[in-house]
Write an enzyme that holds these catalytic residues in place. Structure first.
Site, PDB file in Angstrom:
ATOM      1  CG  ASP A 175      -2.140  -0.838   1.062  1.00  0.00           C
ATOM      2  OD1 ASP A 175      -2.661  -0.913  -0.051  1.00  0.00           O
ATOM      3  OD2 ASP A 175      -2.589  -1.432   2.053  1.00  0.00           O
ATOM      4  CD  GLN A 176       3.582   2.254   4.632  1.00  0.00           C
ATOM      5  OE1 GLN A 176       4.542   2.976   4.862  1.00  0.00           O
ATOM      6  NE2 GLN A 176       3.192   1.312   5.465  1.00  0.00           N
TER       7      GLN A 176
END
Length: 399
Positions: A175-176
């Site tokens: 996600d990051q």
């Protein structure tokens, strides 16, 4: 007047939720972007109801997961399924620069909030979508969650001990990475728009992002037609030879990266290890070497071993917990840990912006918002009078 923040003339209409999209828009907000976070009245972003270990902040039980990714934004609570929602959001979209969303593919289009819908209103708009697997293909209906992507792209299979199961990274890494790619795409599109006058559609997916961030590992596997094999020891990367890895001491762990084997042997004081000082053996017998080295490092205190290795320029470091990292002298020197004051959660310690700009520095000017905290303020800015705002709230269209 000169801008004090690099993106202060950029407005973002943010439909995103959970981690990928909100982290991307927080990065933009830290640099001054005016981020209008669209949330469900009452419930808000799903991350408001999710936390770790059932721990919450403040009497109103604020989620640390939400507070981590939503500072510097204003919350516009609106029911996207209400008939009036299109009129409200289309009026706002006529003046915004960027739309961000990370719903499953097709959801926004079915509600009338897709790229083509907004482009008709504002041809300069930049529309950035984040998904798990893109907008078509055999995985279209699969959930695109972080750990699932780590498993599908080889990252989990390359992490951990060979005699144990694959190990996902201990953070929302996919996600990051996806958030960073969203920002990369948005800033690229903004730059191009300055020259062309045209907006565009930006698509980011977690699968492609995590593959790209394993570029060297993927290249090795594909070009030599051979997967990495995880060692049974603490070697820190499946493609590396000894002494690369994590080693125990009496009071903790240390890491050793690419370093001359002979130099490390000199520190540890056991010349019998020099029989392994051969590039082939350092790889093929790395588990045995790790065990030999680990038996020696266990005789040291962590700090004494670090100081001895640094004195001869061995690449090494302490293995620290999150709390130890927060108290690290270099972390403190960098000013990497800061805080903001939240109206219900109180003082919230956070990691500050990681990018430093000399003329337009990032800053934390707002805490993460309460659900709908800025609805009336935002609607007034886009021409809704007090009576209209009150009516929308009374009918549950907004919160």
């Amino acid at each position: 007047m000169m801008q004090t923040k690099a993106l202060e003339d950029v407005t973002v209409l943010d439909f995103s939720h959970l981690l990928q999209g909100p982290f991307a828009t927080q990065l933009l907000a830290d640099m001054g972007a005016n981020v209008l976070k669209v949330e469900r009245p009452g419930a808000g972003d799903l991350f408001r109801s999710i936390t770790f270990r059932n721990k919450w902040l403040g009497e109103t039980r604020e989620s640390p997961s939400f507070l981590a990714w939503n500072r510097n934004k204003r919350s516009l609570a609106i029911d996207l399924k209400a008939p009036e929602a299109r009129d409200i959001l289309y009026r706002i979209a006529a003046d915004v620069d960027v739309v961000v969303q990370n719903f499953r593919p097709g959801v926004m289009e079915r509600m009338g909030f897709g790229y083509e819908d907004f482009r008709k209103i504002n041809p300069r708009i930049i529309y950035c979508s984040g998904s798990g697997y893109g907008t078509s293909g055999p995985y279209l209906s699969r959930p695109g969650q972080d750990m699932l992507i780590q498993g599908l792209t080889g990252l989990a299979a390359a992490t951990g001990r060979g005699d144990g199961p694959p190990v996902p990274v201990g953070s929302g890494f996919a996600d990051q990475v996806g958030a960073m790619n969203m920002v990369y795409g948005i800033l690229t599109a903004l730059y191009w728009r300055e020259r062309s006058g045209k907006g565009q559609n930006v698509e980011v997916n977690l699968m492609s992002g995590l593959l790209a961030h394993q570029g060297q590992e993927m290249l090795m596997a594909m070009n030599f037609n051979e997967d990495f094999q995880r060692p049974n020891s603490g070697i820190g990367h499946p493609g590396m030879d000894a002494p690369f890895g994590v080693y125990p001491t009496r009071d903790g762990y240390v890491t050793v990266a690419m370093s001359p084997f002979r130099t490390l042997v000199g520190v540890l004081g056991d010349d019998s290890l020099l029989e392994y000082d051969d590039p082939e053996r350092l790889f093929t017998e790395r588990d045995a070497i790790w065990n030999r080295i680990a038996a020696l490092t266990m005789e040291w205190n962590r700090q004494d071993l670090i100081e001895a290795m640094l004195a001869v320029d061995i690449w090494c470091g302490e293995v620290k917990t999150h709390l130890e990292a927060a108290a690290d002298p270099q972390v403190r020197h960098l000013g990497a840990i800061t805080h903001y004051d939240h109206p219900t959660a109180g003082r919230v310690k956070v990691v500050g912006p990681a990018v430093k700009l000399s003329e337009t520095p990032a800053a934390i000017d707002r805490p993460a918002p309460l659900v709908g905290e800025h609805t009336a303020e935002i609607l007034a800015e886009y021409g809704f009078d007090d009576a209209a705002i009150a009516d929308l709230r009374a009918r549950g269209v907004t919160g």
